[in-house]
Enzyme design. Structure first.
Site, PDB file in Angstrom:
ATOM      1  N   ASP A  67       0.642  -1.138   0.109  1.00 23.18           N
ATOM      2  CA  ASP A  67      -0.093   0.113   0.081  1.00 23.18           C
ATOM      3  C   ASP A  67       0.889   1.343   0.080  1.00 23.18           C
ATOM      4  O   ASP A  67       0.235   2.423  -0.013  1.00 23.18           O
ATOM      5  CB  ASP A  67      -1.070  -0.015   1.197  1.00 23.18           C
ATOM      6  CG  ASP A  67      -0.260  -0.133   2.537  1.00 23.18           C
ATOM      7  OD1 ASP A  67       1.013  -1.019   2.596  1.00 23.18           O
ATOM      8  OD2 ASP A  67      -0.933   0.602   3.446  1.00 23.18           O
ATOM      9  N   HIS A  68       2.179   1.080   0.150  1.00 22.88           N
ATOM     10  CA  HIS A  68       3.015   2.297  -0.089  1.00 22.88           C
ATOM     11  C   HIS A  68       3.868   2.357  -1.313  1.00 22.88           C
ATOM     12  O   HIS A  68       4.642   3.432  -1.431  1.00 22.88           O
ATOM     13  CB  HIS A  68       3.945   2.405   1.176  1.00 22.88           C
ATOM     14  CG  HIS A  68       3.300   2.489   2.327  1.00 22.88           C
ATOM     15  ND1 HIS A  68       3.177   3.653   3.293  1.00 22.88           N
ATOM     16  CD2 HIS A  68       2.539   1.666   3.192  1.00 22.88           C
ATOM     17  CE1 HIS A  68       2.471   3.525   4.241  1.00 22.88           C
ATOM     18  NE2 HIS A  68       2.188   2.582   4.166  1.00 22.88           N
ATOM     19  N   HIS A 145       8.070  -1.135  12.812  1.00 23.00           N
ATOM     20  CA  HIS A 145       6.729  -1.795  12.264  1.00 23.00           C
ATOM     21  C   HIS A 145       7.290  -3.179  12.101  1.00 23.00           C
ATOM     22  O   HIS A 145       8.075  -3.832  12.794  1.00 23.00           O
ATOM     23  CB  HIS A 145       6.690  -1.049  10.712  1.00 23.00           C
ATOM     24  CG  HIS A 145       5.437  -1.078  10.049  1.00 23.00           C
ATOM     25  ND1 HIS A 145       4.404  -1.110  10.678  1.00 23.00           N
ATOM     26  CD2 HIS A 145       5.375  -1.454   8.800  1.00 23.00           C
ATOM     27  CE1 HIS A 145       3.236  -1.608   9.782  1.00 23.00           C
ATOM     28  NE2 HIS A 145       4.002  -1.432   8.438  1.00 23.00           N
TER      29      HIS A 145
END
Ligand SMILES: [Zn+2]
Length: 309
Positions: A67-68, A145
């Site tokens: 998604d990045h 993360h």
């Protein structure tokens, strides 16, 4: 200097929020736009703005989650289609693997670009100052993360003082070469013998802006270090108040933790993004309201919203 948010959603696109990307518009400063992350559909969002793809000179990637980064091949290919415009090189900064992802996507799809991409990959051991130009310095530090992910601290260098032309005229300095000398800090003597001290006519240098843009992360001290005295901190808020445990398990933060980071860092402003589609508009107001109890100047951003820095 502005930040325009191109995608403010978490994980997957929704009707209201696309996946992660934002543009740091440095048009007045250096006539460039820097992208931070490039989720799928970023180029479609750009079509709804005044940003010209050719002006995007640098792309900074926080981590390699889809998604990045899934918007990169499409954006890079379309950037090549501005046939009658000059093709300018582009720099991509990101974790090791970003080069392979981009080159593989381009090769497999038979895409040829008429401009060059310079890749600047880093890993845990090669972070710190990743870029320095005459006007900006960019630092990256590792966050916390589920995969290697970084945050960026963009520091504008201090701006030179400006010449007070009105005051000079009032002091009897004729417009012309003397202005240039005084602007360069040189003291001068006028024909009538009046001494003019340059320092009296040049304003003090203004401190450059500090913009901190973080990738996905749990609450960590690295975020605070990156955001020290920042004019703007862009922080994810995948979860809301009370969800600290789930946030931790998934490698993310709540609005409250983002607010704590902003407060501990002494940042001036907090912009929350990476907002889950689970949140309805009343939940968004609650996200803001709750965060405000910890840090006053907070705002939950929307897609295409532009924020002046
Ligand atoms: Zn992620």
């Amino acid at each position: 200097m502005d930040i325009q948010f191109l995608g403010t959603g978490a994980g997957q696109p929704s009707k209201a929020r696309n996946v992660s990307s934002l543009a740091l518009k440095l048009l007045d400063e250096i006539n460039e736009v820097w992208l931070f992350d490039c989720g799928e559909g970023t180029q479609n969002r750009i079509l709804e703005t005044t940003i010209r793809p050719r002006k995007v000179s640098k792309i900074f990637i926080t981590h390699l989650h889809g998604d990045h980064i899934f918007g990169l091949p499409g954006f890079l290919s379309s950037r090549a289609f501005q046939a009658n415009e000059e093709q300018t090189d582009l720099d991509i900064y990101g974790p090791q693997g970003i080069k392979s992802f981009v080159l593989t996507s381009l090769r497999v799809s038979g895409s040829r670009l008429p401009y060059r991409i310079h890749f600047h990959e880093f890993d845990q051991d090669s972070l710190g100052k990743i870029l320095e130009t005459d006007k900006f310095t960019v630092y990256a530090e590792e966050l916390d993360h589920t995969i290697f992910c970084v945050g960026y601290r963009v520091m504008q260098k201090d701006l030179e003082g400006t010449l007070d032309a009105e005051k000079l005229k009032a002091a009897g300095v004729p417009f012309g070469p003397l202005f240039g000398k005084i602007k360069n800090g040189q003291d001068v003597v006028l024909e009538d013998g009046t001494a003019i001290k340059a320092a009296d006519y040049i304003s003090a240098p203004r401190p450059g802006k500090i913009i901190t843009i973080l990738g996905d992360t749990r609450k960590t001290n690295a975020s605070v270090r990156l955001a020290v005295n920042a004019d703007v901190l862009v922080h994810e808020s995948t979860y809301g108040k009370g969800d600290e445990k789930i946030a931790r398990n998934h490698g993310h933060s709540t609005n409250m933790q983002a607010a704590q980071v902003a407060a501990e860092a002494g940042a001036k402003r907090l912009l929350l993004n990476h907002i889950s589609a689970r949140f309805l508009s009343k939940d968004i107001s609650q996200l803001k309201k709750d965060a405000t109890t910890v840090f006053e100047n907070v705002h939950v951003v929307k897609d295409l919203e532009e924020v002046e820095i």
